[in-house]
Design an enzyme around this catalytic site. Structure first.
Site, mmCIF file in Angstrom:
data_model
loop_
_atom_site.group_PDB
_atom_site.id
_atom_site.type_symbol
_atom_site.label_atom_id
_atom_site.label_comp_id
_atom_site.label_asym_id
_atom_site.label_seq_id
_atom_site.Cartn_x
_atom_site.Cartn_y
_atom_site.Cartn_z
ATOM 1 N N GLY A 1 24.346 -57.701 -12.609
ATOM 2 C CA GLY A 1 23.607 -56.459 -12.809
ATOM 3 C C GLY A 1 23.995 -55.774 -14.103
ATOM 4 N N THR A 2 25.282 -55.807 -14.420
ATOM 5 C CA THR A 2 25.756 -55.164 -15.643
ATOM 6 C C THR A 2 25.132 -55.812 -16.875
ATOM 7 O OG1 THR A 2 27.837 -54.507 -14.623
ATOM 8 C CG2 THR A 2 27.820 -54.656 -17.017
ATOM 9 N N ASN B 1 24.476 -45.438 -5.972
ATOM 10 C CA ASN B 1 25.362 -46.290 -5.194
ATOM 11 C C ASN B 1 26.313 -45.525 -4.290
ATOM 12 O OD1 ASN B 1 26.141 -45.598 -7.916
ATOM 13 N ND2 ASN B 1 28.027 -46.742 -7.590
ATOM 14 N N GLN C 1 21.037 -51.332 -6.188
ATOM 15 C CA GLN C 1 21.304 -50.876 -4.817
ATOM 16 C C GLN C 1 20.072 -50.890 -3.924
ATOM 17 O OE1 GLN C 1 24.107 -50.459 -3.416
ATOM 18 N NE2 GLN C 1 25.497 -50.352 -5.157
ATOM 19 N N THR D 1 22.920 -71.957 -20.630
ATOM 20 C CA THR D 1 22.552 -72.852 -19.536
ATOM 21 C C THR D 1 22.493 -72.079 -18.226
ATOM 22 O OG1 THR D 1 23.515 -74.730 -20.667
ATOM 23 C CG2 THR D 1 23.225 -74.943 -18.291
ATOM 24 N N CYS E 1 42.154 -40.725 -6.502
ATOM 25 C CA CYS E 1 43.257 -41.666 -6.372
ATOM 26 C C CYS E 1 42.790 -43.100 -6.253
ATOM 27 C CB CYS E 1 44.099 -41.318 -5.157
ATOM 28 S SG CYS E 1 45.116 -39.883 -5.447
ATOM 29 N N SER F 1 21.014 -57.440 -8.758
ATOM 30 C CA SER F 1 22.237 -58.225 -8.727
ATOM 31 C C SER F 1 22.307 -59.039 -7.444
ATOM 32 C CB SER F 1 23.425 -57.268 -8.815
ATOM 33 O OG SER F 1 24.614 -57.965 -8.569
ATOM 34 N N GLY F 2 22.694 -60.310 -7.563
ATOM 35 C CA GLY F 2 22.714 -61.200 -6.411
ATOM 36 C C GLY F 2 23.659 -60.777 -5.297
ATOM 37 N N HIS F 3 24.846 -60.345 -5.676
ATOM 38 C CA HIS F 3 25.864 -60.141 -4.638
ATOM 39 C C HIS F 3 25.667 -58.861 -3.832
ATOM 40 C CE1 HIS F 3 28.691 -57.088 -6.430
ATOM 41 N NE2 HIS F 3 27.986 -57.401 -7.494
#
Lengths: 385, 291
Positions: free
Chosen positions: A71-72, A150, A178, A236, A324, A198-200
């Site tokens: 995605g990036t 997100n 998202q 490729t 944090c 994005s695939g994941h």
């Protein structure tokens, strides 16, 4: 320990069907789709099939699909590619709550002489459309606004924004990482020029993404080299990844109703139970226009990382907008843009479900939350007992 | 995911001495909700003058809770004089270490202890709020506090200061001021962000030097000037003297002199040779070069 995975906006489990579809393309059919022999050619046919499956989910034509590595990369290729073709136009309009893939890219371009306008959001995380309308002008090269956020899951009216951009002759890109697979996306009757996915994030593997490029969109390639992807993206092809993404998109199309009924009901059940049992908690974001799988809840006077560590003891995976957890010292840029008070921004937890989430899991998380919250409040100097 | 030690997790999941001593002899409150962590530390002295009881309440991450918990265990049984000598390093040691970015959690423990002891010495009167110039406005950290962590822990980088007391971790606008303080304290040992040794060729022929100067101008200098509507041309290289001309906005810019020194000359020195002197075309005599 059994894992209860409620962090699907971060990444998802690869569907078993997807794994089965991709595996032969590592060791058995390992040819290069660009090769002239039939051994490579059969792989090329499978890539064509994947492209068709993705086009079907998005409502576009297969030749508008450009495969990327994530995605990036899609976001970078879209933003930089448009600017290179934009002539004298020097302005980019985006929002304050974009993913870093877009925001950092824009801010880097600012140092190269581009003017960046970051549109703000209200307390519910809704985009300030008036500000957006006022900002689009004849110097604007690109409007890039995410489809849904997100962290909060808030969905933006991208069709309206795309029409606005179109009326001013401005290219419109949306980061839909998202949303694809979670809510219907139909590019057929849309004014969207560029879209990243994005695939994941939709039960495909990591390392593969897509940039949708509407026919006629002027875009300079981001990655140059060979003639793959019709010269729009050299390199490729990640064949197993592409085949996997095709299968993941086919499954997503079959599951889109499930996402918006069963998954949504589970999310609502989780949210309702938590809000009922945990005092001083509230939902962040516009609940009217929200992804069906996402719930972002703030627990006042306690800190997010502590909540996550306690959840982790039960095998529960979630995320936080607390300072944090990021290693930085300020809470998430989305929470700050929304003006969520510090008392609550540090204690915000995002639960994101998937089609694999069960009611037992939802009930398990809902059951554990009050004890965790109360435990941490006993420690908190801001809670007077 | 943070790599916490077993001791940190143990103190986080089973915190010792949680609470607030109502008739405490000393109370220390540090941090705030805005900062993302806060600690209230109270202690009570026994008849023998040693700390008989100590309790804490903490808002913060696992390491903040663990640091507070371990602090209460550390100081119990100590005299005030002994407790005064407890530092954040003692807290870190007792926990078996903390991630670098979490050092400020242990510093918060030390600060709360100091505040409580000051409160005891002032016989319960509120301790005066911190004095001195605020350097980091995001987290309200004073020059004095920064100086203290730099001195006590031998810090040489702004990033380390952020890890220990949060200063510089917000907007980052004060990093330069923090580096100045480090320089004052540490002298030559201070490492500012820009002093990483540049990779430069050892020896250059004249041709190589000219080519490298041109390349540096093209890649490192021109884009920065173009961003402001200006431009630069290389006119000549004479020994170690580089002559350039400003174009566009730069040619009328009042700040050109600073651009010359801070951008053009600095970059050429960084990427080509420390010996270079840069001059603007037609102004060689007036300026006599920028030293």
């Amino acid at each position: 320990m059994t894992i209860v995975y409620m962090d699907n906006n971060a990444t998802t489990k690869v569907a078993q069907e997807v794994v089965e579809e991709m595996l032969p393309y590592f060791t058995e059919f390992y040819g290069n789709p660009s090769s002239m022999h039939s051994f490579g050619g059969q792989v090329g046919k499978k890539v064509v099939e994947a492209r068709q499956r993705i086009a079907s989910l998005l409502g576009c034509t297969p030749d508008e699909i450009v495969f990327t590595s994530c995605g990036t990369e899609s976001d970078n290729a879209a933003i930089r590619g448009v600017l290179e073709s934009a002539g004298a136009r020097r302005k980019i309009i985006t929002s304050r709550i974009e993913h870093p893939a877009v925001l950092s890219t824009c801010r880097q371009l600012e140092a190269h002489g581009y003017m960046i306008v970051e549109i703000g959001v209200d307390k519910q995380g809704r985009l300030n459309l008036d500000e957006l309308k006022d900002s689009v002008d004849e110097n604007t090269a690109l409007v890039t606004i995410m489809h849904a956020n997100n962290e909060t899951g808030v969905i933006f009216p991208i069709e309206e924004i795309a029409q606005l951009a179109k009326s001013k002759g401005v290219v419109f890109h949306t980061d839909a990482v998202q949303t694809v697979g979670k809510i219907p996306v139909n590019l057929k009757d849309s004014a969207i020029d560029l879209l990243s996915l994005s695939g994941h994030k939709l039960h495909g593997p990591k390392g593969v993404g897509v940039l949708y490029v509407r026919k006629g969109t002027r875009l300079t390639p981001f990655m140059v080299g060979g003639h793959q992807e019709s010269g729009k993206r050299a390199g490729t092809e990640n064949v197993p990844g592409i085949i996997a993404l095709g299968k993941a998109c086919q499954l997503a199309e079959q599951n889109i109703v499930h996402e918006n009924t069963v998954v949504k009901d589970l999310r609502d059940r989780l949210e309702k139970k938590i809000l009922e049992t945990c005092t001083d908690s509230f939902v962040n974001g516009d609940t009217e226009n929200r992804l069906p799988n996402t719930s972002n809840i703030s627990f006042e006077f306690i800190e997010g990382e502590s909540i996550l560590m306690m959840l982790d003891m039960y095998g529960i995976c979630a995320s936080s907008g607390s300072a944090c957890t990021s290693g930085s010292l300020e809470p998430s840029h989305v929470m700050r843009a929304m003006g969520v008070p510090f008392t609550a921004a540090h204690g915000s937890i995002r639960y994101s479900l998937s089609r694999y989430t069960t009611q037992q899991e939802v009930d398990f998380v809902a059951e554990k939350m009050p004890a965790i919250v109360n435990r941490l409040r006993e420690l908190s100097p801001f809670v007077k007992t | 995911m943070w790599d916490y030690t077993d001791d940190v997790m143990d103190h986080f999941l089973k915190p010792r001495n949680v609470g607030y001593i109502e008739d405490a002899d000393g109370v220390g409150e540090v941090g705030s909700l805005a900062c993302g962590d806060a600690l209230t530390f109270t202690f009570k002295l026994g008849d023998d003058g040693t700390i008989a009881d100590a309790k804490f309440k903490t808002f913060g991450c696992a390491s903040a809770v663990a640091s507070s918990s371990v602090l209460t265990e550390l100081v119990k049984g100590m005299t005030i004089e002994e407790a005064e000598k407890v530092t954040n390093d003692d807290i870190v040691d007792k926990l078996g270490g903390l991630p670098d970015q979490k050092m400020h959690c242990s510093v918060m423990g030390q600060e709360a202890l100091e505040a409580a002891i000051a409160n005891y010495r002032n016989k319960g009167k509120a301790v005066t709020p911190k004095e001195g110039k605020i350097i980091c406005t995001c987290f309200g950290v004073t020059e004095e506090e920064i100086r203290k962590v730099v001195t006590e822990h031998g810090l040489t980088k702004a990033e380390q200061v952020t890890n220990f007391c949060k200063a510089g971790g917000g907007c980052g606008g004060c990093i330069g001021d923090i580096e100045k303080i480090i320089e004052e304290v540490q002298g030559a040992k201070a490492e500012t962000a820009h002093t990483a040794a540049p990779v430069r060729p050892a020896k250059l022929t004249n041709i190589q030097k000219i080519q490298l100067v041109q390349q540096t101008i093209n890649e490192q200098i021109r884009p920065a000037l173009r961003a402001d509507g200006g431009d630069i041309d290389l006119i000549d290289v004479d020994g170690n003297k580089v002559i350039v001309a400003f174009r566009g906005m730069c040619s009328q810019c009042k700040m050109a002199e600073f651009t010359m020194r801070d951008v053009v000359q600095a970059r050429l020195k960084e990427f080509v040779s420390e010996d270079l002197v840069v001059e603007e075309e037609g102004k060689e005599d007036q300026h006599g070069g920028i030293k």
